[in-house]
Design a protein around this motif. Structure first.
Motif, PDB file in Angstrom:
ATOM      1  N   ALA A  90       0.807  -1.221   0.000  1.00  0.00           N
ATOM      2  CA  ALA A  90       0.000   0.000   0.000  1.00  0.00           C
ATOM      3  C   ALA A  90       0.837   1.268   0.000  1.00  0.00           C
ATOM      4  O   ALA A  90       0.379   2.318  -0.447  1.00  0.00           O
ATOM      5  CB  ALA A  90      -0.938   0.000   1.212  1.00  0.00           C
ATOM      6  N   THR A  93       4.498   3.051  -4.902  1.00  0.00           N
ATOM      7  CA  THR A  93       4.036   3.521  -6.205  1.00  0.00           C
ATOM      8  C   THR A  93       5.014   3.053  -7.270  1.00  0.00           C
ATOM      9  O   THR A  93       6.207   3.363  -7.207  1.00  0.00           O
ATOM     10  CB  THR A  93       3.907   5.054  -6.246  1.00  0.00           C
ATOM     11  N   ALA A 109      -2.506  -3.412  -3.659  1.00  0.00           N
ATOM     12  CA  ALA A 109      -2.798  -2.346  -2.707  1.00  0.00           C
ATOM     13  C   ALA A 109      -2.054  -1.056  -3.029  1.00  0.00           C
ATOM     14  O   ALA A 109      -2.413   0.015  -2.549  1.00  0.00           O
ATOM     15  CB  ALA A 109      -2.441  -2.798  -1.292  1.00  0.00           C
ATOM     16  N   GLY A 110      -0.987  -1.144  -3.839  1.00  0.00           N
ATOM     17  CA  GLY A 110      -0.209   0.032  -4.206  1.00  0.00           C
ATOM     18  C   GLY A 110      -0.718   0.706  -5.458  1.00  0.00           C
ATOM     19  O   GLY A 110      -1.763   0.332  -6.017  1.00  0.00           O
ATOM     20  N   ASN A 111       0.033   1.701  -5.923  1.00  0.00           N
ATOM     21  CA  ASN A 111      -0.402   2.528  -7.046  1.00  0.00           C
ATOM     22  C   ASN A 111       0.540   2.393  -8.234  1.00  0.00           C
ATOM     23  O   ASN A 111       1.716   2.082  -8.082  1.00  0.00           O
ATOM     24  CB  ASN A 111      -0.449   4.003  -6.623  1.00  0.00           C
ATOM     25  N   GLY A 130      -5.551  -0.315  -4.557  1.00  0.00           N
ATOM     26  CA  GLY A 130      -4.669   0.673  -5.169  1.00  0.00           C
ATOM     27  C   GLY A 130      -5.339   1.432  -6.296  1.00  0.00           C
ATOM     28  O   GLY A 130      -6.527   1.267  -6.577  1.00  0.00           O
ATOM     29  N   SER A 131      -4.566   2.288  -6.957  1.00  0.00           N
ATOM     30  CA  SER A 131      -5.104   3.085  -8.050  1.00  0.00           C
ATOM     31  C   SER A 131      -4.110   3.151  -9.193  1.00  0.00           C
ATOM     32  O   SER A 131      -2.904   2.965  -9.012  1.00  0.00           O
ATOM     33  CB  SER A 131      -5.438   4.505  -7.579  1.00  0.00           C
ATOM     34  N   SER A 153     -10.578   0.526  -5.117  1.00  0.00           N
ATOM     35  CA  SER A 153      -9.589   0.718  -6.184  1.00  0.00           C
ATOM     36  C   SER A 153     -10.133   1.707  -7.199  1.00  0.00           C
ATOM     37  O   SER A 153     -11.348   1.862  -7.348  1.00  0.00           O
ATOM     38  CB  SER A 153      -9.283  -0.611  -6.882  1.00  0.00           C
TER      39      SER A 153
END
Length: 206
Positions: A90, A93, A109-111, A130-131, A153
């Motif tokens: 999380a 990136t 969970a990360g970007n 995540g996004s 998300s």
């Protein structure tokens, strides 16, 4: 499996890794080189890094996982049908200059931050919280179905986006599209955005 604790340099052509592996070393693709990951799970663990041109191909037994302590700074990322990228932590990136999603999935969970153009032909964004941040333009094109997965998300447009072609969004698991305050979205299609959530803080034009 191929396990890398050293350095892999691809100066020309394609070098494909399809057997999975656990990595703490570096993968570098030059302007004329391409790193290709698929097949089974690849774990980019602490100390591992990826730079240059990357293609993710059919991976029925697991994605390319970018884990805590690893760095993913690709020049270009292409994800074709069956390919998969997961940014697992999380607080992490991953970065790419351009992104072409033509099937396959982005999750975790990360970007994933895209500094240049993101082209969304088909495939799934989301699942895990995540996004994907489209910071340098977003082109939603073609007849393929696009899916946003997971209510926590999101696909975030921070630049100039266009949506054309006949392919709509089918979001059965409640994904989210965010057109941020700095974003513009020009809708040039009558395709549907089904289920999920659409948050507009910028300029939307039809």
């Amino acid at each position: 499996a191929f396990n890398n604790t050293g350095t892999v340099n691809v100066t020309q052509g394609v070098l494909s890794f399809t057997g999975g592996g656990v990595h703490t070393g570096s993968f570098v693709a030059g302007v004329n080189g391409l790193l290709e990951f698929g097949g089974s799970t690849h774990q980019l663990n602490a100390g591992a890094s990826v730079t240059g041109n990357v293609r993710l191909i059919n991976a029925p037994f697991g994605p390319l996982n970018v884990n805590a302590g690893a760095t993913y700074n690709a020049a270009n990322t292409e994800i074709v049908s069956g390919g998969a990228l997961a940014v697992t932590d999380a607080g992490l990136t991953a970065n790419t200059g351009t992104l072409t999603l033509s099937g396959g999935t982005i999750s975790g969970a990360g970007n994933l931050a895209v500094s240049g153009l993101m082209t969304f032909n088909a495939g799934t964004v989301g699942s895990g919280g995540g996004s994907v941040q489209a910071n340098g333009g977003l082109s939603i094109v073609g007849p393929g179905t696009k899916s946003l997965s997971g209510s926590t998300s999101s696909l975030v447009n921070n630049g100039a986006a266009t949506w054309s072609g006949t392919g709509g969004f089918n979001n059965p698991f409640g994904g989210r599209f965010i057109n941020s305050a700095s974003g513009t979205l020009d809708i040039q299609t009558d395709a549907d955005f089904s289920s999920g959530t659409f948050d507009n803080a910028g300029v939307l034009t039809k």
